[in-house]
Design an enzyme around this catalytic site. Structure first.
Site, PDB file in Angstrom:
ATOM      1  N   SER A  39       0.830  -1.207   0.000  1.00 26.82           N
ATOM      2  CA  SER A  39       0.000   0.000   0.000  1.00 26.82           C
ATOM      3  C   SER A  39       0.862   1.254   0.000  1.00 26.82           C
ATOM      4  O   SER A  39       1.980   1.251   0.552  1.00 26.82           O
ATOM      5  CB  SER A  39      -0.852  -0.010   1.281  1.00 26.82           C
ATOM      6  N   TYR A  60      -1.741  -0.002  10.234  1.00 25.74           N
ATOM      7  CA  TYR A  60      -2.006  -0.663   8.955  1.00 25.74           C
ATOM      8  C   TYR A  60      -0.781  -0.551   8.040  1.00 25.74           C
ATOM      9  O   TYR A  60      -0.280  -1.539   7.499  1.00 25.74           O
ATOM     10  CB  TYR A  60      -3.234  -0.048   8.279  1.00 25.74           C
ATOM     11  N   LYS A 114       2.131  -3.451   6.513  1.00 26.10           N
ATOM     12  CA  LYS A 114       2.530  -3.638   5.103  1.00 26.10           C
ATOM     13  C   LYS A 114       4.046  -3.444   4.945  1.00 26.10           C
ATOM     14  O   LYS A 114       4.704  -4.190   4.220  1.00 26.10           O
ATOM     15  CB  LYS A 114       1.763  -2.658   4.208  1.00 26.10           C
TER      16      LYS A 114
HETATM   17  N1  UFG Z   1     -12.615  11.585   2.460  1.00 23.19           N
HETATM   18  C1  UFG Z   1     -13.584  12.515   2.731  1.00 23.19           C
HETATM   19  N2  UFG Z   1     -14.844  12.070   3.065  1.00 23.19           N
HETATM   20  C2  UFG Z   1     -15.163  10.754   3.128  1.00 23.19           C
HETATM   21  C3  UFG Z   1     -14.140   9.794   2.857  1.00 23.19           C
HETATM   22  C4  UFG Z   1     -12.888  10.259   2.530  1.00 23.19           C
HETATM   23  O1  UFG Z   1     -13.347  13.720   2.687  1.00 23.19           O
HETATM   24  O2  UFG Z   1     -16.310  10.418   3.444  1.00 23.19           O
HETATM   25  C5  UFG Z   1     -11.278  12.058   2.061  1.00 23.19           C
HETATM   26  C6  UFG Z   1     -10.167  11.584   2.965  1.00 23.19           C
HETATM   27  O3  UFG Z   1     -10.001  12.450   4.045  1.00 23.19           O
HETATM   28  C7  UFG Z   1      -8.995  11.571   2.004  1.00 23.19           C
HETATM   29  C8  UFG Z   1      -9.606  11.207   0.663  1.00 23.19           C
HETATM   30  O4  UFG Z   1     -10.997  11.498   0.798  1.00 23.19           O
HETATM   31  O5  UFG Z   1      -8.456  12.848   1.904  1.00 23.19           O
HETATM   32  C9  UFG Z   1      -9.463   9.768   0.307  1.00 23.19           C
HETATM   33  O6  UFG Z   1      -9.848   8.982   1.426  1.00 23.19           O
HETATM   34  P1  UFG Z   1     -10.099   7.425   1.349  1.00 23.19           P
HETATM   35  O7  UFG Z   1     -10.559   6.990   2.710  1.00 23.19           O
HETATM   36  O8  UFG Z   1     -10.945   7.104   0.187  1.00 23.19           O
HETATM   37  O9  UFG Z   1      -8.667   6.832   1.040  1.00 23.19           O
HETATM   38  P2  UFG Z   1      -7.276   7.062   1.797  1.00 23.19           P
HETATM   39  O10 UFG Z   1      -6.482   7.974   0.931  1.00 23.19           O
HETATM   40  O11 UFG Z   1      -7.435   7.419   3.213  1.00 23.19           O
HETATM   41  O12 UFG Z   1      -6.747   5.576   1.824  1.00 23.19           O
HETATM   42  C10 UFG Z   1      -5.860   5.082   0.916  1.00 23.19           C
HETATM   43  C11 UFG Z   1      -5.980   3.564   0.911  1.00 23.19           C
HETATM   44  C12 UFG Z   1      -5.479   3.003   2.204  1.00 23.19           C
HETATM   45  C13 UFG Z   1      -4.114   3.555   2.497  1.00 23.19           C
HETATM   46  C14 UFG Z   1      -4.110   5.055   2.484  1.00 23.19           C
HETATM   47  C15 UFG Z   1      -2.729   5.614   2.680  1.00 23.19           C
HETATM   48  O13 UFG Z   1      -7.318   3.161   0.705  1.00 23.19           O
HETATM   49  O14 UFG Z   1      -5.425   1.595   2.116  1.00 23.19           O
HETATM   50  O15 UFG Z   1      -4.575   5.509   1.243  1.00 23.19           O
HETATM   51  O16 UFG Z   1      -2.800   6.961   3.058  1.00 23.19           O
HETATM   52  F1  UFG Z   1      -3.703   3.138   3.715  1.00 23.19           F
END
Ligand code: UFG
Length: 328
Positions: A118, A142, A146
């Protein structure tokens, strides 16, 4: 004789898309999955054995009977905030169970391994786009699990026993099978595109934007969203690379450019033709402002050419899947 591939977690979101592609390309697949988050219906090719990676005897039995040539390892816990609250759950499944699998592989002389890593291994990268040579500095359990497995794999590949692996560092995987047969199907999703299409469908009352004060052009976080089928294709190429004698490698899996949270929301509203309520809330803990892959290495070394590098297409496939209402 077709090549036999054991896929752990093949009933889950990403694993099932890879199983589909493996089946279509003539590989003989066996999925090993405890169905904790996966679904029997998602396994479109080959046999499904319902088992846990903690159960070494069961694993041995599967290796004994199936005799795989390579293993693809998707089975893992993936929810970052949960990993902060329950680190042992994450270390136990993501690390200890991976060691079980690797030990059984060694017992049976299986030496080719493809690992679901990841972008979380980078933490908050100093340089964007982030390349594979950047230091591993995870900021949550998490990501630590990894990075730990990646270190184990590196040591194993240097142990002189012929073990070779490809570790694929996924960025933000999204979308669903363009044929609409499989897609994301977990309860309580946290990912942005899934939540946004659920808001468009009316299953969520409103969508929250976690922070609008980031150092980005519109103040919201930027991510590199990659279509799950392009990611699945990268796995096939990684497998073929190892089968052709390729040495151990680590590759980023992203498109090399990103979209802000606001851009994603605008795209979801445009593609679905539905408006929904959006509220701005404070930042969510542990979100790096920008996470974009340097994807040159996988393109150069494996010849990977993404087909679906289009946020509108990614959202459309996620939306069409969501409309099927199969989601648990
Ligand atoms: N976000 C929102 N509202 C929501 C959901 C997400 O504003 O309801 C924002 C988050 O704050 C983030 C972006 O959208 O800025 C993307 O969020 P996600 O939860 O979709 O994905 P992440 O970037 O947090 O997660 C991804 C992978 C993980 C990994 C991570 C590393 O899915 O497995 O990147 O930072 F660990």
């Amino acid at each position: 004789m077709s090549v036999k591939v054991l896929v752990t977690g093949g009933a889950g979101y990403i694993g099932s898309h890879v199983v589909k592609l493996l089946g279509e390309r003539g590989y003989e697949v066996l999925t090993y999955d405890n169905l904790s988050t996966g679904h029997e219906w998602a396994v479109l090719y080959g046999k499904l054995v319902v088992g846990d990676l903690a159960d070494r005897n069961m694993l041995r039995k599967v290796f004994e009977e199936f005799r795989p040539e390579a293993v693809m390892h998707f089975a893992a816990h993936i929810v970052v905030p949960e990993s902060i609250r329950k680190p042992l759950k994450y270390y136990s499944n993501n690390v200890a169970n991976t060691i079980n699998l690797l030990e059984v592989m060694e017992e049976f002389g299986v030496d080719k391994f493809i690992f679901s890593s990841s972008a979380a291994v980078y933490g908050v990268p100093e340089e964007i786009p982030v390349s594979e040579s950047a230091p591993l500095r995870p900021i949550n359990p998490y990501g630590e699990t990894k990075a730990t497995v990646e270190r184990i794999l590196k040591d194993l590949s240097r142990s002189g026993k012929g073990f070779r692996y490809v570790s694929l560092r996924y960025f933000n995987v999204a979308g669903a099978d363009p044929e609409g047969k499989i897609g994301f199907a977990y309860p309580n999703p946290t990912h942005l595109i899934i939540r946004a299409v659920k808001a468009a469908k009316g299953d969520l009352r409103r969508l929250e934007i976690y922070g609008t004060d980031y150092p980005t052009p519109d103040g919201t976080c930027i991510r590199d969203y990659i279509h799950v089928t392009d990611l699945a294709e990268a796995h096939i190429m990684a497998l073929e690379f190892l089968l052709d004698g390729g040495q151990s490698e680590v590759f980023n899996c992203g498109y090399g450019h990103g979209h802000s949270v606001k851009e994603v929301i605008d795209t979801v509203k445009r593609v679905t033709g539905r408006d929904f309520s959006v509220v701005e809330t404070p930042r969510r803990e542990g979100d790096p402002p920008i996470l974009v892959a340097d994807s040159c290495k996988i393109k150069d070394r494996l010849g990977w050419e993404p087909k679906y590098d289009d946020l509108g297409f990614i959202v459309r496939t996620a939306w069409e899947w969501e409309l099927k209402g199969l989601v648990v």
